[in-house]
Design a protein around this motif. Structure first.
Motif, PDB file in Angstrom:
ATOM      1  N   ILE A 108       0.804  -1.338  -0.031  1.00  0.00           N
ATOM      2  CA  ILE A 108      -0.135   0.040  -0.065  1.00  0.00           C
ATOM      3  C   ILE A 108       1.178   1.171   0.149  1.00  0.00           C
ATOM      4  O   ILE A 108       0.761   2.038   0.076  1.00  0.00           O
ATOM      5  CB  ILE A 108      -0.573  -0.138   0.721  1.00  0.00           C
ATOM      6  CG1 ILE A 108      -2.234  -0.886   0.700  1.00  0.00           C
ATOM      7  CG2 ILE A 108      -1.771   1.261   1.101  1.00  0.00           C
ATOM      8  CD1 ILE A 108      -2.898  -1.652   1.676  1.00  0.00           C
ATOM      9  N   ILE A 109       2.382   1.148   0.835  1.00  0.00           N
ATOM     10  CA  ILE A 109       2.859   2.854   1.183  1.00  0.00           C
ATOM     11  C   ILE A 109       3.178   2.792  -0.479  1.00  0.00           C
ATOM     12  O   ILE A 109       3.706   3.914  -0.592  1.00  0.00           O
ATOM     13  CB  ILE A 109       3.504   1.936   1.912  1.00  0.00           C
ATOM     14  CG1 ILE A 109       3.179   2.297   3.785  1.00  0.00           C
ATOM     15  CG2 ILE A 109       4.881   3.418   1.681  1.00  0.00           C
ATOM     16  CD1 ILE A 109       3.797   1.369   4.877  1.00  0.00           C
ATOM     17  N   LEU A 110       3.561   1.510  -0.805  1.00  0.00           N
ATOM     18  CA  LEU A 110       4.459   1.653  -2.091  1.00  0.00           C
ATOM     19  C   LEU A 110       3.556   1.847  -3.068  1.00  0.00           C
ATOM     20  O   LEU A 110       4.437   3.295  -4.618  1.00  0.00           O
ATOM     21  CB  LEU A 110       4.795   0.076  -2.441  1.00  0.00           C
ATOM     22  CG  LEU A 110       5.931   0.279  -4.276  1.00  0.00           C
ATOM     23  CD1 LEU A 110       6.775   0.883  -3.828  1.00  0.00           C
ATOM     24  CD2 LEU A 110       6.292  -1.456  -4.613  1.00  0.00           C
ATOM     25  N   GLN A 111       2.786   1.860  -3.650  1.00  0.00           N
ATOM     26  CA  GLN A 111       0.998   2.402  -4.650  1.00  0.00           C
ATOM     27  C   GLN A 111       1.378   3.946  -4.042  1.00  0.00           C
ATOM     28  O   GLN A 111       0.978   4.901  -5.283  1.00  0.00           O
ATOM     29  CB  GLN A 111      -0.133   1.846  -4.006  1.00  0.00           C
ATOM     30  CG  GLN A 111       0.191   0.229  -4.829  1.00  0.00           C
ATOM     31  CD  GLN A 111      -0.989  -0.236  -4.415  1.00  0.00           C
ATOM     32  OE1 GLN A 111      -2.185   0.082  -4.046  1.00  0.00           O
ATOM     33  NE2 GLN A 111      -1.362  -2.318  -4.435  1.00  0.00           N
ATOM     34  N   HIS A 112       1.500   3.938  -2.789  1.00  0.00           N
ATOM     35  CA  HIS A 112       1.014   6.108  -2.957  1.00  0.00           C
ATOM     36  C   HIS A 112       2.284   6.332  -3.254  1.00  0.00           C
ATOM     37  O   HIS A 112       2.297   7.610  -3.624  1.00  0.00           O
ATOM     38  CB  HIS A 112       0.829   6.108  -1.239  1.00  0.00           C
ATOM     39  CG  HIS A 112       0.025   5.511  -0.977  1.00  0.00           C
ATOM     40  ND1 HIS A 112      -1.920   6.277  -1.034  1.00  0.00           N
ATOM     41  CD2 HIS A 112      -1.180   4.258  -0.205  1.00  0.00           C
ATOM     42  CE1 HIS A 112      -2.515   5.756  -0.497  1.00  0.00           C
ATOM     43  NE2 HIS A 112      -2.514   4.687   0.405  1.00  0.00           N
ATOM     44  N   LYS A 113       3.916   5.667  -2.654  1.00  0.00           N
ATOM     45  CA  LYS A 113       4.288   6.512  -3.663  1.00  0.00           C
ATOM     46  C   LYS A 113       4.729   6.632  -5.148  1.00  0.00           C
ATOM     47  O   LYS A 113       4.874   7.978  -5.146  1.00  0.00           O
ATOM     48  CB  LYS A 113       6.054   5.508  -3.019  1.00  0.00           C
ATOM     49  CG  LYS A 113       6.087   5.783  -1.606  1.00  0.00           C
ATOM     50  CD  LYS A 113       7.417   5.348  -0.727  1.00  0.00           C
ATOM     51  CE  LYS A 113       8.140   5.681   0.232  1.00  0.00           C
ATOM     52  NZ  LYS A 113       9.205   4.881   0.716  1.00  0.00           N
TER      53      LYS A 113
END
Length: 83
Positions: free
Chosen positions: A74-79
């Motif tokens: 999820i964090i990677l997608q936001h980044k």
């Protein structure tokens, strides 16, 4: 509170510390001040912070959580969206 003689010794020693170490010294002094503080940090929480902690506890109790792998994805997608 520190006596004048001790403060003078510290100031004299600080004169010979390289500038590139100043941030480390400040961080260490902050750590020592924090370590010596006997107050209960939880008493300083705002109403919003307490609400967020309670929300987190409720999420855990309701099994409304993410695994480590899910959270990283999820964090990677936001980044990626921000780039």
């Amino acid at each position: 509170m520190m006596d004048t003689a001790t403060m003078n010794k510290i100031n004299d020693k600080l004169k010979y510390i390289p500038n590139n170490l100043a941030k480390d010294i400040i961080a260490y002094i902050d750590f020592l001040s924090f370590k010596q503080d006997d107050s209960d940090w939880s008493e300083a929480l705002s109403t919003e912070e307490i609400h967020l902690i309670e929300k987190g506890k409720n999420d855990i109790n309701s099994n409304n959580t993410y695994s480590d792998v899910e959270a990283k994805n999820i964090i990677l997608q936001h980044k990626q969206k921000l780039q």
